[in-house]
Design a protein around this motif. Structure first.
Motif, PDB file in Angstrom:
ATOM      1  N   PHE A   1       0.759  -1.186  -0.061  1.00  0.00           N
ATOM      2  CA  PHE A   1      -0.012  -0.028   0.064  1.00  0.00           C
ATOM      3  C   PHE A   1       0.924   1.276   0.003  1.00  0.00           C
ATOM      4  CE2 PHE A   1      -3.068  -3.322   1.437  1.00  0.00           C
ATOM      5  CZ  PHE A   1      -4.080  -2.663   0.811  1.00  0.00           C
ATOM      6  N   GLY A   2       2.237   1.246   0.298  1.00  0.00           N
ATOM      7  CA  GLY A   2       2.932   2.151   0.209  1.00  0.00           C
ATOM      8  C   GLY A   2       3.028   3.093   1.514  1.00  0.00           C
ATOM      9  N   ASN A   3       3.368   4.407   1.406  1.00  0.00           N
ATOM     10  CA  ASN A   3       3.460   5.219   2.732  1.00  0.00           C
ATOM     11  C   ASN A   3       2.048   5.884   2.792  1.00  0.00           C
ATOM     12  OD1 ASN A   3       6.155   4.590   3.307  1.00  0.00           O
ATOM     13  ND2 ASN A   3       6.861   6.367   2.230  1.00  0.00           N
ATOM     14  N   VAL A   4       1.518   5.799   3.857  1.00  0.00           N
ATOM     15  CA  VAL A   4       0.165   6.369   4.294  1.00  0.00           C
ATOM     16  C   VAL A   4       0.644   7.267   5.491  1.00  0.00           C
ATOM     17  CG1 VAL A   4      -2.383   6.107   4.909  1.00  0.00           C
ATOM     18  CG2 VAL A   4      -1.028   4.238   3.457  1.00  0.00           C
TER      19      VAL A   4
ATOM     20  N   ASP B   1      -5.077  -1.813 -10.580  1.00  0.00           N
ATOM     21  CA  ASP B   1      -4.411  -1.207 -11.718  1.00  0.00           C
ATOM     22  C   ASP B   1      -3.104  -0.416 -11.127  1.00  0.00           C
ATOM     23  OD1 ASP B   1      -5.347   1.208 -10.748  1.00  0.00           O
ATOM     24  OD2 ASP B   1      -6.574   1.529 -12.643  1.00  0.00           O
ATOM     25  N   GLY B   2      -2.723  -0.252  -9.776  1.00  0.00           N
ATOM     26  CA  GLY B   2      -1.719   0.120  -9.301  1.00  0.00           C
ATOM     27  C   GLY B   2      -2.041   1.356  -8.637  1.00  0.00           C
ATOM     28  N   SER B   3      -3.384   2.453  -8.807  1.00  0.00           N
ATOM     29  CA  SER B   3      -3.765   3.608  -8.246  1.00  0.00           C
ATOM     30  C   SER B   3      -4.412   3.391  -6.924  1.00  0.00           C
ATOM     31  CB  SER B   3      -4.642   4.057  -9.176  1.00  0.00           C
ATOM     32  OG  SER B   3      -5.991   3.283  -9.089  1.00  0.00           O
ATOM     33  N   ARG B   4      -3.987   4.538  -6.000  1.00  0.00           N
ATOM     34  CA  ARG B   4      -4.568   4.609  -4.635  1.00  0.00           C
ATOM     35  C   ARG B   4      -5.375   5.758  -4.486  1.00  0.00           C
ATOM     36  NH1 ARG B   4       0.569   5.109  -0.711  1.00  0.00           N
ATOM     37  NH2 ARG B   4       0.856   6.977  -2.063  1.00  0.00           N
ATOM     38  N   THR B   5      -6.234   5.609  -3.672  1.00  0.00           N
ATOM     39  CA  THR B   5      -7.311   6.433  -3.390  1.00  0.00           C
ATOM     40  C   THR B   5      -7.321   6.740  -1.807  1.00  0.00           C
ATOM     41  OG1 THR B   5      -8.567   6.166  -5.269  1.00  0.00           O
ATOM     42  CG2 THR B   5      -9.752   7.451  -3.604  1.00  0.00           C
ATOM     43  N   ALA B   6      -7.241   7.751  -1.109  1.00  0.00           N
ATOM     44  CA  ALA B   6      -7.141   7.779   0.334  1.00  0.00           C
ATOM     45  C   ALA B   6      -8.604   8.506   0.579  1.00  0.00           C
ATOM     46  CB  ALA B   6      -6.151   8.932   0.540  1.00  0.00           C
ATOM     47  N   GLN B   7      -9.143   7.841   1.746  1.00  0.00           N
ATOM     48  CA  GLN B   7     -10.335   8.494   2.139  1.00  0.00           C
ATOM     49  C   GLN B   7     -10.232   8.488   3.904  1.00  0.00           C
ATOM     50  OE1 GLN B   7     -13.099   5.452   1.155  1.00  0.00           O
ATOM     51  NE2 GLN B   7     -13.437   6.268  -0.934  1.00  0.00           N
ATOM     52  N   GLY B   8     -10.225   9.847   4.269  1.00  0.00           N
ATOM     53  CA  GLY B   8     -10.021  10.210   5.529  1.00  0.00           C
ATOM     54  C   GLY B   8      -8.297  10.128   6.157  1.00  0.00           C
ATOM     55  N   VAL B   9      -7.687   9.788   5.283  1.00  0.00           N
ATOM     56  CA  VAL B   9      -6.002   9.911   5.522  1.00  0.00           C
ATOM     57  C   VAL B   9      -5.490  10.636   4.337  1.00  0.00           C
ATOM     58  CG1 VAL B   9      -6.247   7.765   7.299  1.00  0.00           C
ATOM     59  CG2 VAL B   9      -5.565   7.405   4.861  1.00  0.00           C
ATOM     60  N   GLN B  10      -4.048  10.523   4.596  1.00  0.00           N
ATOM     61  CA  GLN B  10      -3.349  10.951   3.336  1.00  0.00           C
ATOM     62  C   GLN B  10      -2.519  10.218   2.822  1.00  0.00           C
ATOM     63  OE1 GLN B  10      -1.807  14.773   4.745  1.00  0.00           O
ATOM     64  NE2 GLN B  10      -3.350  15.733   4.569  1.00  0.00           N
ATOM     65  N   ILE B  11      -2.156  10.081   1.282  1.00  0.00           N
ATOM     66  CA  ILE B  11      -1.082   9.356   0.822  1.00  0.00           C
ATOM     67  C   ILE B  11       0.099  10.139   0.462  1.00  0.00           C
ATOM     68  CG2 ILE B  11      -2.602   7.354   0.248  1.00  0.00           C
ATOM     69  CD1 ILE B  11      -2.871   8.357  -2.361  1.00  0.00           C
TER      70      ILE B  11
ATOM     71  N   THR C   1       2.555  11.802  -1.700  1.00  0.00           N
ATOM     72  CA  THR C   1       2.780  11.775  -3.214  1.00  0.00           C
ATOM     73  C   THR C   1       4.562  12.130  -3.222  1.00  0.00           C
ATOM     74  OG1 THR C   1       2.425  14.067  -3.214  1.00  0.00           O
ATOM     75  CG2 THR C   1       0.631  12.711  -4.011  1.00  0.00           C
ATOM     76  N   ASN C   2       5.213  12.835  -2.331  1.00  0.00           N
ATOM     77  CA  ASN C   2       6.535  13.059  -2.497  1.00  0.00           C
ATOM     78  C   ASN C   2       7.246  11.813  -2.189  1.00  0.00           C
ATOM     79  OD1 ASN C   2       6.225  15.499  -3.199  1.00  0.00           O
ATOM     80  ND2 ASN C   2       6.224  16.335  -1.238  1.00  0.00           N
ATOM     81  N   PHE C   3       6.897  10.902  -1.303  1.00  0.00           N
ATOM     82  CA  PHE C   3       7.506   9.765  -0.743  1.00  0.00           C
ATOM     83  C   PHE C   3       6.354   8.629  -0.542  1.00  0.00           C
ATOM     84  CE2 PHE C   3       9.699  13.374   1.571  1.00  0.00           C
ATOM     85  CZ  PHE C   3      10.836  13.132   0.993  1.00  0.00           C
ATOM     86  N   PRO C   4       6.109   8.094  -2.040  1.00  0.00           N
ATOM     87  CA  PRO C   4       4.950   7.111  -1.968  1.00  0.00           C
ATOM     88  C   PRO C   4       5.326   5.654  -1.395  1.00  0.00           C
ATOM     89  CG  PRO C   4       5.952   7.643  -4.141  1.00  0.00           C
ATOM     90  CD  PRO C   4       6.509   8.415  -3.110  1.00  0.00           C
ATOM     91  N   GLY C   5       6.564   5.423  -1.226  1.00  0.00           N
ATOM     92  CA  GLY C   5       6.911   4.152  -0.874  1.00  0.00           C
ATOM     93  C   GLY C   5       6.853   3.246  -2.177  1.00  0.00           C
ATOM     94  N   THR C   6       6.890   1.865  -1.579  1.00  0.00           N
ATOM     95  CA  THR C   6       6.597   0.940  -2.553  1.00  0.00           C
ATOM     96  C   THR C   6       4.884   0.677  -2.602  1.00  0.00           C
ATOM     97  OG1 THR C   6       8.686  -0.272  -1.857  1.00  0.00           O
ATOM     98  CG2 THR C   6       6.704  -1.664  -3.178  1.00  0.00           C
TER      99      THR C   6
ATOM    100  N   ASN D   1      -5.475   8.063  14.528  1.00  0.00           N
ATOM    101  CA  ASN D   1      -4.441   8.318  15.283  1.00  0.00           C
ATOM    102  C   ASN D   1      -3.550   7.039  15.079  1.00  0.00           C
ATOM    103  OD1 ASN D   1      -4.640  10.984  16.048  1.00  0.00           O
ATOM    104  ND2 ASN D   1      -6.051  10.080  17.733  1.00  0.00           N
ATOM    105  N   GLN D   2      -3.688   6.138  14.217  1.00  0.00           N
ATOM    106  CA  GLN D   2      -2.878   5.075  14.150  1.00  0.00           C
ATOM    107  C   GLN D   2      -1.417   5.175  14.285  1.00  0.00           C
ATOM    108  OE1 GLN D   2      -4.781   2.028  12.681  1.00  0.00           O
ATOM    109  NE2 GLN D   2      -2.944   1.074  13.690  1.00  0.00           N
ATOM    110  N   ALA D   3      -0.992   4.286  14.944  1.00  0.00           N
ATOM    111  CA  ALA D   3       0.529   4.321  15.315  1.00  0.00           C
ATOM    112  C   ALA D   3       1.534   4.211  14.160  1.00  0.00           C
ATOM    113  CB  ALA D   3       0.919   3.332  16.256  1.00  0.00           C
ATOM    114  N   SER D   4       2.850   5.057  14.010  1.00  0.00           N
ATOM    115  CA  SER D   4       3.595   4.835  12.802  1.00  0.00           C
ATOM    116  C   SER D   4       4.140   3.532  12.899  1.00  0.00           C
ATOM    117  CB  SER D   4       4.131   6.183  12.482  1.00  0.00           C
ATOM    118  OG  SER D   4       5.255   6.373  13.890  1.00  0.00           O
TER     119      SER D   4
END
Length: 163
Positions: A46-49, A63-73, A75-80, A144-147
């Protein structure tokens, strides 16, 4: 009278010797097909959230696209970021794909912190004797999900079976 008895005897004996069974020759055949096979080529990432004060989710499409709802993804550091991918070798036969209802990821530093994954979706890229299937899903975060790094080394099963 003897003649009548003799004729009756002939009639009765011809019925006694009539055909009581019949048979037919049947041949048999079998076609052996190759067993269905699936080989994973990519894991579901899922990459960096970025967590939020509210619960949210990230939908990763096949298809590899991501959509965020209520959180942010990020774009500068998408991760894998990639859907799971596998090659299904099926000959020219129809098959079904079975996925779990849900799956849990655990924080590698604190296993009490968990993320739920569900709503799996599949996009097959159809071939003639093999297909590439891509699997997306929805990742659910609590407020507030723990990092940290979340994973589940047990993985989940993508099962294919002939129809």
């Amino acid at each position: 009278m003897n003649r009548i008895i003799f004729i009756l005897f002939l009639l009765l004996s011809s019925q006694a010797f009539s055909q009581a069974s019949a048979s037919a020759k049947v041949t048999s055949r079998a076609t052996i097909i190759d067993p269905i096979r699936i080989d994973k080529t990519l894991d579901l990432d899922f990459g960096n959230v970025i967590s939020s004060y509210n619960p949210g989710s990230v939908i990763l499409s096949p298809d590899g696209s991501r959509t965020a709802q209520g959180v942010q993804i990020s774009t500068n550091f998408p991760g894998t970021v990639n859907p799971a991918e596998a090659v299904v070798i099926h000959g020219n036969n129809n098959y079904a794909i079975t996925l779990p209802e849900s799956f849990v990821l655990y924080n590698s530093q604190n296993p009490d912190q968990q993320l739920r994954v569900n709503n799996f979706t599949v996009l097959p890229e159809e071939g003639t004797i093999s297909d590439i299937i891509k699997v997306g899903a929805t990742l659910h975060l609590k407020a507030n999900q723990a990092s940290g790094f979340y994973t589940n080394s047990a993985g989940f099963n993508v099962t294919v079976s002939y129809n």
